[in-house]
Design a protein around this motif. Structure first.
Motif, mmCIF file in Angstrom:
data_model
loop_
_atom_site.group_PDB
_atom_site.id
_atom_site.type_symbol
_atom_site.label_atom_id
_atom_site.label_comp_id
_atom_site.label_asym_id
_atom_site.label_seq_id
_atom_site.Cartn_x
_atom_site.Cartn_y
_atom_site.Cartn_z
ATOM 1 N N TRP A 107 -6.322 1.084 -2.605
ATOM 2 C CA TRP A 107 -5.772 -0.177 -3.249
ATOM 3 C C TRP A 107 -5.329 0.579 -4.708
ATOM 4 C CZ3 TRP A 107 -5.915 -4.904 -1.779
ATOM 5 C CH2 TRP A 107 -6.974 -5.166 -0.943
ATOM 6 N N ALA A 108 -4.641 1.799 -4.286
ATOM 7 C CA ALA A 108 -4.095 2.374 -5.562
ATOM 8 C C ALA A 108 -2.750 1.626 -5.952
ATOM 9 C CB ALA A 108 -3.587 3.840 -5.139
ATOM 10 N N HIS A 109 -2.173 0.947 -5.179
ATOM 11 C CA HIS A 109 -0.933 -0.119 -5.450
ATOM 12 C C HIS A 109 -1.589 -1.246 -6.449
ATOM 13 C CE1 HIS A 109 -2.841 -2.055 -2.358
ATOM 14 N NE2 HIS A 109 -2.055 -3.154 -2.183
ATOM 15 N N ARG B 8 0.836 -1.350 0.049
ATOM 16 C CA ARG B 8 -0.140 0.015 -0.037
ATOM 17 C C ARG B 8 1.043 1.204 0.040
ATOM 18 N NH1 ARG B 8 -5.456 -1.083 3.240
ATOM 19 N NH2 ARG B 8 -6.426 -2.637 1.707
ATOM 20 N N ILE B 9 0.476 2.253 -0.428
ATOM 21 C CA ILE B 9 1.133 3.537 -1.000
ATOM 22 C C ILE B 9 0.684 4.574 -0.003
ATOM 23 C CG2 ILE B 9 1.839 5.309 -2.442
ATOM 24 C CD1 ILE B 9 0.886 3.177 -4.614
ATOM 25 N N GLY B 10 1.593 5.140 0.972
ATOM 26 C CA GLY B 10 1.205 6.258 2.073
ATOM 27 C C GLY B 10 1.185 7.539 1.452
ATOM 28 N N GLU B 11 2.077 7.930 0.424
ATOM 29 C CA GLU B 11 2.032 9.129 -0.239
ATOM 30 C C GLU B 11 2.506 9.101 -1.665
ATOM 31 O OE1 GLU B 11 4.299 11.663 2.334
ATOM 32 O OE2 GLU B 11 6.276 10.466 2.346
ATOM 33 N N LEU B 12 2.277 10.121 -2.323
ATOM 34 C CA LEU B 12 2.829 9.848 -3.743
ATOM 35 C C LEU B 12 4.383 10.003 -3.754
ATOM 36 C CD1 LEU B 12 0.175 12.123 -5.770
ATOM 37 C CD2 LEU B 12 0.562 9.587 -5.712
ATOM 38 N N THR C 244 -2.134 8.115 -9.370
ATOM 39 C CA THR C 244 -2.874 9.383 -8.907
ATOM 40 C C THR C 244 -4.381 9.574 -9.366
ATOM 41 O OG1 THR C 244 -0.458 10.306 -9.793
ATOM 42 C CG2 THR C 244 -2.467 12.002 -9.605
ATOM 43 N N ALA C 245 -4.640 8.875 -10.395
ATOM 44 C CA ALA C 245 -6.249 8.696 -10.618
ATOM 45 C C ALA C 245 -6.875 8.188 -9.372
ATOM 46 C CB ALA C 245 -6.490 8.185 -11.820
ATOM 47 N N CYS C 246 -6.328 7.041 -8.900
ATOM 48 C CA CYS C 246 -6.886 6.431 -7.881
ATOM 49 C C CYS C 246 -7.076 7.386 -6.798
ATOM 50 C CB CYS C 246 -6.073 5.169 -7.482
ATOM 51 S SG CYS C 246 -6.194 3.731 -8.363
ATOM 52 N N ARG C 247 -6.098 8.330 -6.242
ATOM 53 C CA ARG C 247 -6.046 9.241 -5.381
ATOM 54 C C ARG C 247 -7.054 10.416 -5.645
ATOM 55 N NH1 ARG C 247 -1.508 14.045 -4.826
ATOM 56 N NH2 ARG C 247 -2.982 14.283 -6.866
#
Length: 465
Positions: free
Chosen positions: A366-368, A328-332, A349-352
């Protein structure tokens, strides 16, 4: 204490790693540490437990078995992490792929040990691939000619799958499709049952009295970041794999029903408008591949073993082939540190950006996975055995081995009182342990592959004889 020589991969040139490796390998309890790691299959991130277990006879109070981690290396017991991702733990992923292979193949060829008769080979079976629609032109390698950009790309070209024009590519639509792929699959299987009933001249509610639909599937990410589903689909009789389907339920009927179900307007997922995003209705892509599965191939057919191997291969992968992270991604800012490619970065970025518009989709969490939040592999209840059953069989085998080694009494479980106290104590390896565990994992895999080759050679020799 002398130990066997270990291969020295390039990372061991690091003096910190090499020094720690020598410390571990020269320890007096190294043999026991190595035994623990071998039992995990060479896991690269084992779970550490501390505690004890005590087995007593309920009637006499006799102690049958006592185990404590106090005498273990570091006072800990190490267990396999069980992670299915090859990017996180190759050893556990290899075991997971093996289990998936046996699960899929049992549903194709049968397995008497797991109550799946070999007569399933006579049932209609196909290997189907359902694809994502287009979200814009991407760099590709067509069978003839060149890419639309005018270049004949190399097979490993990094631009393959990336947008020809990022400014017009529908990144939002791509991640929303991934997010709703599970719903699309559910609608597809529902419609497929209706299509089968229609071809059998049956009311939908009576289909289960004649035919049961079974499947096992796995998800695959394309380089462009769009999700595909590969599925083994089989038709059984009303009682499952032990009963044959009716005569009208043929491979041709199944393939035709799959095509109709995938193209039907019911098989869609609607996403409402939100913020600056328009309302969308997602359907499967036009590239549908349905191939009959044969017991033995002639070079052009797809065989049971090939299908099982293919599904097993993708069961240990996620979206890493697009360049995304496997966690999982915490920040860009993490994308910069890991060098995530621009196309994948735009999807993340679109997920965010879409997350606050569609909170139920949990897109940022679930961006990853580029928006996908479903199970990577799944099956219908009656398709085959379960991964849990395969793991339990392996655990029972290991327990039987231990019982023989320790000389335990073969008593009924009801007469044995089991007391235990376990605590989580961390996970992972030191740098030297990690290098040694990787060597152990390679040895285990090489030994297994050598044994399999020997069995295949033996079977071939017996066939010639």
């Amino acid at each position: 204490m002398a130990h066997r020589a270990l291969s020295a991969p390039e990372p061991l040139l690091n003096p910190v790693v090499l020094g720690d490796l020598l410390r571990v390998a020269s320890a007096g309890n190294y043999t026991r540490w190595e035994d623990q790691i071998r039992r995990t299959g060479g896991c690269s991130d084992p779970i550490h437990l501390t505690g004890w277990t005590l087995h007593k006879d309920k009637t006499t109070g006799e102690t049958l078995h006592h185990y404590t981690t106090a005498d273990e290396p570091g006072g800990r017991l190490r267990l396999a992490c069980g992670n299915r991702r090859a990017s996180r733990c190759p050893a556990c992923a290899w075991t997971y792929a093996g289990d998936t292979y046996h699960l899929i193949r049992a549903g194709l060829a049968g397995d008497d040990r797991r109550d799946i008769p070999t007569t399933v080979r006579d049932h209609p079976r196909v290997f189907a691939t359902l694809t994502a629609p287009s979200f814009g032109p991407v760099h590709n390698r067509p069978d003839h000619g060149v890419c639309r950009c005018g270049t004949r790309h190399a097979p490993d070209a990094p631009e393959l799958g990336t947008a020809l024009d990022p400014a017009t590519y529908d990144y939002a639509g791509a991640v929303l499709f991934n997010n709703h792929a599970g719903q699309l699959w559910q609608r597809f299987t529902t419609r497929l049952r209706r299509e089968l009933a229609a071809r059998g001249g049956l009311p939908r509610r009576e289909l289960a009295d004649h035919v049961r639909l079974s499947y096992g599937k796995v998800a695959e990410f394309q380089k462009r970041g769009a999700l595909h589903f590969h599925a083994v689909i089989r038709l059984d009789g009303p009682e499952g794999p032990g009963t044959p389907p009716p005569a009208w339920a043929t491979v041709g009927v199944l393939a035709d029903a799959i095509g109709a179900a995938a193209a039907h307007s019911y098989t869609s997922a609607s996403v409402p408008a939100a913020g600056d995003q328009p309302a969308r209705s997602f359907r499967w892509g036009t590239q549908l591949d349905v191939r009959p599965v044969k017991a033995f191939g002639d070079g052009s057919d797809i065989t049971e073993q090939a299908v099982a191997s293919y599904v097993a291969k993708y069961s240990t992968k996620a979206a890493e082939n697009t360049g995304t992270l496997d966690r999982r991604i915490g920040e860009l800012a993490e994308l910069d540190r890991h060098g995530v490619p621009d196309h994948t970065r735009r999807l993340i970025t679109a997920c965010r950006d879409l997350d606050p518009l569609y909170p139920d989709g949990r897109l940022w969490a679930w961006a990853h996975m580029l928006g996908f939040r479903g199970h990577f592999s799944s099956k219908s209840r009656h398709y085959s055995t379960t991964l849990g059953a395969l793991r339990q069989a392996r655990a029972d085998y290991r327990a039987a081995q231990d019982a023989g080694t320790l000389g335990r009494d073969d008593r009924e479980p009801e007469t044995v009182l089991v007391l235990a106290d376990w605590q989580y104590a961390g996970h992972g390896h030191t740098p030297g342990e990690s290098a040694l565990a990787a060597t152990i994992a390679r040895d285990i895999r090489l030994n297994r592959e050598t044994a399999r080759e020997a069995l295949r050679d033996q079977a071939g020799a017996e066939g010639e004889w």
